[in-house]
Design an enzyme around this catalytic site. Structure first.
Site: not given
Length: 127
Positions: A53, A56
C-alpha cells in the site's frame, strides 16, 4: 507503559526501539496486547496497513515520528494481509486505517493517509 506490560507478560512482540512502534505478527500477540490495554487510560493507536500500500508506506515514517513525539501513547502496526481476522474485527476496508482506542473501546477511526487529522486526534484523546 505498553512495552513494560509486554515485557512483564513475557510478550515476544517486535518493538522497534528507535521508532516506538510495535509490530504485531499474530492473533495471539494482538489479543495479549489488546487485553493489557483494556484497563489502561493510555491511548492506543492501531495502524492497519499493508506492505503493498503506497499511502501506508507514506504514513510509516510519520507514525514513527508521532510515536517518538507522543511518548504517552502506544502505537502498534498490524498488516491486514498477515492478520486478516483482526482487520475484519475492526471493519477495516481501506488502508491505511488508524483506530484510536481507550479502555478497550474505539474512540476514533481515520481512514486514509491524513497525517494532520491523525495528529489532531492523538492530541485530543491522549492522557
Amino acid at each position: 507503559m505498553g512495552l513494560f506490560l509486554s515485557r512483564l507478560c513475557g510478550n515476544s512482540q517486535k518493538h522497534n526501539k528507535s521508532s516506538g512502534v510495535i509490530t504485531i505478527h499474530s492473533a495471539a500477540q494482538w489479543k495479549e496486547h489488546f487485553d493489557a490495554f483494556k484497563e489502561s487510560n493510555q491511548l492506543l493507536v492501531i495502524d492497519f496497513s499493508a506492505s503493498w500500500c503506497g499511502p501506508c508506506r507514506y504514513m510509516e515514517p510519520i507514525l514513527k515520528k508521532y510515536a517518538v513525539k507522543f511518548k504517552d501513547v502506544e502505537f502498534v502496526t498490524i498488516d491486514v494481509d498477515e492478520l486478516t481476522e483482526v482487520a475484519q474485527q475492526f471493519e477495516v476496508t481501506a488502508m491505511p486505517t488508524f483506530i484510536l482506542m481507550k479502555h478497550g473501546k474505539e474512540v476514533y477511526k481515520i481512514v486514509g493517509a491524513d497525517k494532520k487529522e491523525l495528529k489532531k486526534k492523538i492530541k485530543e484523546h491522549k492522557v
